[in-house]
Design a protein around this motif. Structure first.
Motif, PDB file in Angstrom:
ATOM      1  N   TRP A  35      60.325  -9.207 -99.385  1.00 42.49           N
ATOM      2  CA  TRP A  35      61.107  -9.645 -98.326  1.00 42.49           C
ATOM      3  C   TRP A  35      62.818  -9.301 -98.493  1.00 42.49           C
ATOM      4  O   TRP A  35      63.356  -9.125 -97.618  1.00 42.49           O
ATOM      5  CB  TRP A  35      61.252 -11.138 -98.540  1.00 42.49           C
ATOM      6  CG  TRP A  35      61.962 -11.920 -97.393  1.00 42.49           C
ATOM      7  CD1 TRP A  35      61.715 -12.108 -96.109  1.00 42.49           C
ATOM      8  CD2 TRP A  35      63.018 -13.145 -97.921  1.00 42.49           C
ATOM      9  NE1 TRP A  35      62.865 -12.847 -95.795  1.00 42.49           N
ATOM     10  CE2 TRP A  35      63.475 -13.526 -96.565  1.00 42.49           C
ATOM     11  CE3 TRP A  35      63.699 -13.383 -98.937  1.00 42.49           C
ATOM     12  CZ2 TRP A  35      64.359 -14.474 -96.449  1.00 42.49           C
ATOM     13  CZ3 TRP A  35      64.676 -14.269 -99.051  1.00 42.49           C
ATOM     14  CH2 TRP A  35      65.154 -14.592 -97.550  1.00 42.49           C
ATOM     15  N   ILE A  36      63.063  -9.202 -99.865  1.00 41.29           N
ATOM     16  CA  ILE A  36      64.527  -8.443-100.355  1.00 41.29           C
ATOM     17  C   ILE A  36      64.524  -7.183 -99.671  1.00 41.29           C
ATOM     18  O   ILE A  36      65.920  -6.907 -99.493  1.00 41.29           O
ATOM     19  CB  ILE A  36      64.728  -8.710-101.752  1.00 41.29           C
ATOM     20  CG1 ILE A  36      66.226  -8.670-101.750  1.00 41.29           C
ATOM     21  CG2 ILE A  36      64.043  -7.572-102.335  1.00 41.29           C
ATOM     22  CD1 ILE A  36      66.515  -9.055-103.301  1.00 41.29           C
ATOM     23  N   SER A  71      73.602  -3.166-105.686  1.00 39.99           N
ATOM     24  CA  SER A  71      74.814  -4.006-105.909  1.00 39.99           C
ATOM     25  C   SER A  71      75.589  -3.276-106.876  1.00 39.99           C
ATOM     26  O   SER A  71      76.598  -3.355-106.724  1.00 39.99           O
ATOM     27  CB  SER A  71      74.299  -5.476-106.422  1.00 39.99           C
ATOM     28  OG  SER A  71      75.340  -6.212-106.526  1.00 39.99           O
ATOM     29  N   ASN A 125      68.652  -1.278 -95.845  1.00 42.84           N
ATOM     30  CA  ASN A 125      67.264  -1.574 -96.090  1.00 42.84           C
ATOM     31  C   ASN A 125      66.698  -0.669 -97.023  1.00 42.84           C
ATOM     32  O   ASN A 125      66.864   0.456 -97.147  1.00 42.84           O
ATOM     33  CB  ASN A 125      66.307  -1.772 -94.824  1.00 42.84           C
ATOM     34  CG  ASN A 125      66.763  -2.990 -93.890  1.00 42.84           C
ATOM     35  OD1 ASN A 125      66.195  -3.292 -92.755  1.00 42.84           O
ATOM     36  ND2 ASN A 125      67.849  -3.701 -94.291  1.00 42.84           N
ATOM     37  N   GLN A 147      64.380  -5.876 -96.891  1.00 48.20           N
ATOM     38  CA  GLN A 147      64.944  -5.911 -95.571  1.00 48.20           C
ATOM     39  C   GLN A 147      66.195  -6.868 -95.522  1.00 48.20           C
ATOM     40  O   GLN A 147      66.760  -7.157 -94.463  1.00 48.20           O
ATOM     41  CB  GLN A 147      64.037  -6.268 -94.434  1.00 48.20           C
ATOM     42  CG  GLN A 147      62.826  -5.300 -94.248  1.00 48.20           C
ATOM     43  CD  GLN A 147      62.042  -5.484 -93.102  1.00 48.20           C
ATOM     44  OE1 GLN A 147      62.556  -5.246 -91.951  1.00 48.20           O
ATOM     45  NE2 GLN A 147      60.792  -5.826 -93.340  1.00 48.20           N
ATOM     46  N   SER A 148      66.670  -7.372 -96.690  1.00 50.22           N
ATOM     47  CA  SER A 148      67.824  -8.241 -96.969  1.00 50.22           C
ATOM     48  C   SER A 148      68.950  -7.807 -97.633  1.00 50.22           C
ATOM     49  O   SER A 148      69.825  -8.520 -98.036  1.00 50.22           O
ATOM     50  CB  SER A 148      67.172  -9.690 -97.584  1.00 50.22           C
ATOM     51  OG  SER A 148      66.096 -10.248 -96.747  1.00 50.22           O
ATOM     52  N   VAL A 149      68.763  -6.261 -97.678  1.00 52.02           N
ATOM     53  CA  VAL A 149      69.906  -5.677 -98.344  1.00 52.02           C
ATOM     54  C   VAL A 149      70.431  -4.697 -97.418  1.00 52.02           C
ATOM     55  O   VAL A 149      69.525  -4.434 -96.526  1.00 52.02           O
ATOM     56  CB  VAL A 149      69.614  -5.107 -99.821  1.00 52.02           C
ATOM     57  CG1 VAL A 149      69.487  -6.102-100.743  1.00 52.02           C
ATOM     58  CG2 VAL A 149      68.486  -4.155 -99.643  1.00 52.02           C
ATOM     59  N   TRP A 150      71.425  -4.212 -97.404  1.00 51.42           N
ATOM     60  CA  TRP A 150      71.967  -3.228 -96.435  1.00 51.42           C
ATOM     61  C   TRP A 150      72.498  -1.942 -97.324  1.00 51.42           C
ATOM     62  O   TRP A 150      73.370  -2.082 -98.045  1.00 51.42           O
ATOM     63  CB  TRP A 150      73.053  -3.661 -95.644  1.00 51.42           C
ATOM     64  CG  TRP A 150      73.264  -2.760 -94.581  1.00 51.42           C
ATOM     65  CD1 TRP A 150      74.252  -1.686 -94.435  1.00 51.42           C
ATOM     66  CD2 TRP A 150      72.526  -2.583 -93.298  1.00 51.42           C
ATOM     67  NE1 TRP A 150      74.274  -1.064 -93.297  1.00 51.42           N
ATOM     68  CE2 TRP A 150      73.063  -1.381 -92.387  1.00 51.42           C
ATOM     69  CE3 TRP A 150      71.398  -3.425 -92.844  1.00 51.42           C
ATOM     70  CZ2 TRP A 150      72.618  -1.218 -91.227  1.00 51.42           C
ATOM     71  CZ3 TRP A 150      71.089  -2.723 -91.411  1.00 51.42           C
ATOM     72  CH2 TRP A 150      71.507  -1.771 -90.600  1.00 51.42           C
TER      73      TRP A 150
END
Lengths: 333, 333
Positions: free
Chosen positions: A278-279, A256, A286, A281-284
């Motif tokens: 889990w996070i 970020s 990955n 795979q929840s950012v781009w």
DNA sequence: ACCACCTCTGACATCGCTGTCAAGACTGCG
DNA sequence: CGCAGTCTTGACAGCGATGTCAGAGGTGGT
């Protein structure tokens, strides 16, 4: 309630209640003939022993406790899932217990908790796993416990962990193989032992290969603090081409930060985390990370506690496999 | 084990065991004098009733079950936390039970589960909350249950929820107030009733205000599918200036899609989600969303089950407060 | 003063199972 | 064949609470 009881089974099998009890509990000195007969009756009636009665009558409580003090719902949920599965498998209850290891009265919290319930054993998770007063209280009461990912007091109890050191080394080699030579580190909370192990492992491997650690910043295992660390690291003139954060949350914070500075991941800076939570795979893109079998660790720890006695093992650390997960956040510089 | 038992208390107070039991259980027809005497003895000895014995002897099992089938660790963890707190408060056990509501044998799964344990009542969470076969099995066995966020079979059981419809309306007015007029929608799973309610509430409010819904895409409550929905919506010629996703995970996916297309959030497109789950603060910019008191919903549901009988209430839906959380992902177009 | 009728309290059996202990069934050996 | 020693089984008493039921104590009406 039409529950099937042990005496129904005894009557059906034409034996005494105690014999049925023996078969259920796999006690020694039971003839095969009797065992088969009783088992058939159990199956036919669909008998399931009553936990309340067993724990009231017997020495065991049929309850395993899990001591928790981790802010991440991901981590906690995985632990709970694993422990729950093991309890399920063996017909045990699971008791969750939240302690606050940062407070001074931690020993008292632990003692209070023991007053309230009979429990056969505890699974300790980080950071409680390294919390000496808790270990002392449990030992004083003679309650067995198994620790997950401890870094202190090795050999004081059975423990389950992954090899944080070589996992971090592998990540270092991954970066190296891509061509990265200059690195930034985002550290974890000081009390979290495993985070220190990861850092040391990474640094040692990079040093051995001849790369350099440009800088280290405090990332505190959280997204917000990860942003701060990322901003500092990425604003440097000698910006590292790759950053390793000690967990995924802070790694996501670094990503970020990169976005805020107009830098692209992985083009301008490669980022890797740790946990495969889990996070990741929840950012781009990955996040490249190390998969930790948290659920399995908890499962094994719980099962160890339940089956304790049947195979008296020592206080060693049992290591489970980790796995490097390559995703989009790391490419060649 | 030096546990204090009810007869120790009875002896100390100079009364019978049964009288102590009466005080503990707040039974009627107990004189104040006796109550005070017994309570003093209880406090002095630090007596805590044994759950196993109570459940064996009495009608109650002192165990509440929570039926779960939600892939999000965030949601599940919050539910578990709330239910756990309520159990803790009243000295109950908590039993977690995972069902797979998508499978055909759901009724059988439910029946199996009931065979294995005595349980006083169940808390049903989405999507099981709308799963008729499960309701039927519980009713057939006469086991009370409370549902969280049901959208079908209203009035069939007590229920707890937030007003999804007006929450979505409020979000719509928030967008409108910022100056947005053209919207994209990212929908949830079809079987998730509440997602449909949110969508309907949002659309109705926008229609009333005179705005337009440019398009709707399937977002499935997950990050990955949210990316897909975002890519489709944002590639349109008549790109909406604002997107409302039915949960935070898919909203985060939309943000990721925007990044992939080189669009900036919130400058080029504003995004809002729903839940205020953990991911809402783990993306940058932080996500504007609706806070749902998931933990409280579970707490209240569990307590309702425990205190059932003491105040026989009907099968209404009790609504808790939601709250619009404005964060960085929404600004004027 | 008596009886009926509450309110309050206690004795005791009971929940379903396990621990203890003793007895029955075998074994091997002198 | 007899006896000690082991293996196998069963009878029975609890575990710590609650449910039931009967009895003690008080009240009011006649």
């Amino acid at each position: 309630m039409n529950r099937v009881t042990i005496s129904d089974v005894a009557k059906a099998a034409g034996v005494s209640m105690k014999s049925v009890s023996r078969v259920i509990n796999r006690e020694p000195n039971v003839s095969d003939k009797l065992r088969v007969k009783v088992q058939a009756a159990i199956d036919a009636l669909g008998y399931v022993p009553d936990l309340a009665a067993r724990s009231l009558a017997g020495a065991r409580a049929f309850t395993i406790g899990v001591l928790l003090d981790n802010p991440s719902p991901n981590y906690t949920m995985k632990i709970v899932t694993g422990a729950y599965q093991a309890c399920r498998k063996h017909g045990y209850h699971l008791l969750l217990e939240n302690l606050e290891s940062a407070r001074n009265d931690i020993a008292e919290q632990a003692a209070d908790m023991l007053r309230n319930a009979r429990i056969d054993g505890f699974v300790l998770t980080p950071p409680i796993t390294d919390c000496e007063p808790v270990l002392a209280v449990l030992e004083a009461q003679g309650i067995p416990y198994v620790r997950i990912a401890p870094t202190s007091f090795q050999g004081r109890s059975p423990a389950l962990a992954i090899d944080d050191c070589s996992a971090a080394s592998e990540l270092a080699r991954h970066f190296w193989g891509l061509g990265h030579r200059r690195f930034g580190l985002v550290t974890g909370p000081p009390e979290h032992g495993a985070a220190g192990t990861r850092r040391a492992g990474f640094k040692a491997q990079i040093a051995e290969l001849g790369g350099s650690i440009v800088a280290e910043e405090y990332g505190g295992f959280q997204f917000e603090t990860g942003i701060g660390a990322g901003l500092t690291l990425l604003a440097r003139e000698d910006r590292p081409s790759a950053i390793f954060a000690m967990n995924d949350d802070s790694a996501a914070g670094v990503m970020s930060a990169a976005a805020q500075l107009g830098l692209r991941v992985p083009g301008d800076v490669a980022v890797a985390g740790f946990d495969d939570s889990w996070i990741a795979q929840s950012v781009w893109p990955n996040l490249t990370t190390i998969y930790q079998p948290i659920t399995e660790l908890a499962f094994e720890a719980t099962e160890l506690l339940i089956e304790r006695g049947s195979s008296e093992q020592g206080n060693g650390v049992r290591l489970l496999d980790y796995r490097l997960i390559e995703r989009g956040s790391t490419v060649a510089p």
